[in-house]
Design an enzyme around this catalytic site. Structure first.
Site, short mmCIF file in Angstrom:
data_model
loop_
_atom_site.label_atom_id
_atom_site.label_comp_id
_atom_site.label_asym_id
_atom_site.label_seq_id
_atom_site.Cartn_x
_atom_site.Cartn_y
_atom_site.Cartn_z
N SER A 154 0.78 -1.24 0.00
CA SER A 154 0.00 0.00 0.00
C SER A 154 0.81 1.29 0.00
O SER A 154 0.23 2.37 -0.11
CB SER A 154 -0.96 0.02 1.20
OG SER A 154 -2.10 -0.76 0.91
N LYS A 178 0.16 3.84 -2.70
CA LYS A 178 -0.81 4.94 -2.60
C LYS A 178 -0.14 6.31 -2.46
O LYS A 178 -0.76 7.34 -2.70
CB LYS A 178 -1.76 4.69 -1.43
CG LYS A 178 -2.63 3.43 -1.61
CD LYS A 178 -3.55 3.21 -0.43
CE LYS A 178 -4.52 2.07 -0.68
NZ LYS A 178 -3.96 0.74 -0.34
N SER A 192 -6.16 3.63 4.22
CA SER A 192 -5.62 2.75 3.18
C SER A 192 -6.70 2.10 2.34
O SER A 192 -6.59 0.94 1.93
CB SER A 192 -4.72 1.66 3.81
OG SER A 192 -3.82 1.16 2.86
N LYS A 200 3.32 6.59 4.96
CA LYS A 200 2.36 5.52 4.64
C LYS A 200 2.99 4.15 4.88
O LYS A 200 4.17 3.94 4.59
CB LYS A 200 1.92 5.62 3.17
CG LYS A 200 0.80 4.65 2.77
CD LYS A 200 -0.53 5.09 3.30
CE LYS A 200 -1.64 4.08 2.98
NZ LYS A 200 -1.56 2.84 3.82
#
Length: 433
Positions: free
Chosen positions: A94, A97, A149, A255
């Site tokens: 993730s 992102k 997320s 993140k």
């Protein structure tokens, strides 16, 4: 052609300039160029952070990172402070992102109204439970993606901008190459769900994060700890999955991610004083180890390094022996060095600025090179005169000009070597600050 000798050369620097001019005339017509590199005295520069002696700096040990790949960089300069398998291709999960967010922020308007597609509604993995046909602002979807997320939010953003995840992925790849210099990554979707052709490197993710953190809206997104979420079918308070926020001194983002193939991944940033550093950890065996590794990296960065400002904006720098050339800093030039060390400054005639420390040589910046008019005119006249002068050819067909060219090349080599020993004046005779 006679050379006037009415003016006496007063010092060694003058002789050096005259000799360089002679070498230049001898070498005119050759299609090669040389860049002289001049070493300056260690800079007396403005330091950001605590002052630490060299003895104290030596005891700061590099962290033991259990993850397969990691890198730590300075956010201002991009200087690498720590590296472990940083160019190995890895699955990002993730942290993908991060790319989706900065592309969206610099492509669309955060006030855009996005209609959730069927594709987004049925996206797999972590979600913010969007419904098909539901309408939300781009900003709200970005929060859902970066704080919680949400894979469905990622797909809704991609569909809105390019009509499909596949087309958006093409935009992602072009964007990171052009804007961040991330040349060893390939993204196939906007969320990071497994795909064998979806990969990155720790080095590339650090470059992408550094670029993204220059965007204030991105900084706001990744620094958001909690946000109220009001959707058609889900109302809640989203809590950022990045566990460093609120628990690590100075944490500013960014993140985390996880898939079975990627393992635990994290891109994180922290700022203390004016120094911000960015870490990337890929394929950590567990969440606990992931955050242990990242804390160790960030602790090491703040304990072992400090920033130094070498030149102010618009500051003019002069090389010894080159009075007709100005080197101008278009913006402040900074470097990062081990605490307690004074960097050795190296500037070449193209304006490239490098620093040498115990960590090796790093790029610090570049000057705008400005030649004075009289020098440009003299060089043009010398070039034109040389072009109009035919080369003498001896009876055996040999060209004595070759011998002169060789002699000139040797002379220039000797002078360049001498220049390496010569110390440049700092800031027109003042210390760097």
């Amino acid at each position: 052609m006679a050379i006037s000798t009415q003016a006496r050369i007063p010092n060694k620097a003058g002789w050096l300039r005259l000799a360089f001019a002679a070498a230049l005339v001898l070498l005119i017509g050759m299609q090669t160029s040389a860049s002289a590199v001049v070493m300056a005295a260690p800079a007396t520069s403005e330091t950001v952070g605590d002052q630490t002696s060299a003895t104290e700096a030596e005891v700061v040990q590099k962290p033991e990172v259990a993850a397969e790949s990691a890198v730590l960089i300075d956010g201002r300069t991009g200087t690498v402070l720590y590296s472990k398998n940083a160019t190995e291709q890895m699955y990002p999960a993730s942290i993908t992102k991060i790319v989706t967010a900065i592309v969206a922020l610099e492509t669309a308007d955060v006030s855009d109204t996005v209609t959730v597609s069927k594709d987004a509604r049925w996206e797999e993995g972590t979600r913010v439970y969007l419904e098909e046909g539901e309408q939300m602002s781009m900003w709200q979807l970005l929060l859902g993606m970066m704080v919680n997320s949400g894979n469905d939010a990622s797909t809704a953003i991609a569909d809105h901008i390019d009509g499909s995840k596949e087309k958006f992925a093409e935009r992602m790849n072009a964007f990171v190459r052009e804007h961040a210099g991330a040349m060893n990554s390939q993204f196939r979707n906007p969320h990071g769900l497994p795909d064998p052709d979806h990969y990155t490197t720790a080095e590339d993710m650090a470059k992408i994060a550094r670029y993204a953190m220059q965007n204030e809206q991105f900084r706001e997104l990744v620094g958001t700890k909690k946000v109220n979420w009001t959707g058609e079918t889900w109302q809640t308070t989203l809590v950022n999955h990045n566990k460093l926020l609120g628990t690590y001194e100075g944490a500013t983002g960014i993140k985390n991610g996880y898939t079975t193939a990627a393992g635990q991944t994290l891109v994180a940033s922290a700022k203390r004083g004016d120094m911000e550093i960015i870490g990337v950890v890929l394929k950590s065996p567990s969440s606990d180890q992931l955050y242990k590794d990242m804390r160790g990296l960030l602790d090491y960065g703040f304990a072992a390094f400090e920033q130094k400002r070498l030149f102010d904006e618009n500051e003019v720098y002069h090389m010894e022996g080159m009075p007709n050339v100005d080197y101008v800093a278009e913006k402040p030039i900074w470097t990062v060095v081990p605490k307690g060390e004074e960097p050795e400054l190296l500037v070449d005639t193209t304006g490239s600025v490098r620093v040498l420390t115990s960590q090796g040589m790093t790029e610090a910046g570049h000057f705008l090179v400005s030649h004075h008019d009289n020098e440009v005119k003299m060089l043009a006249a010398a070039t034109a005169a040389a072009a109009e002068t035919p080369a003498a050819v001896e009876e055996d067909g040999s060209n004595p000009g070759r011998a002169w060219t060789l002699a000139g090349a040797c002379l220039l080599g000797v002078l360049a070597g001498a220049t390496m020993v010569y110390r440049m004046r700092k800031r027109n005779g003042t210390s760097v600050g």
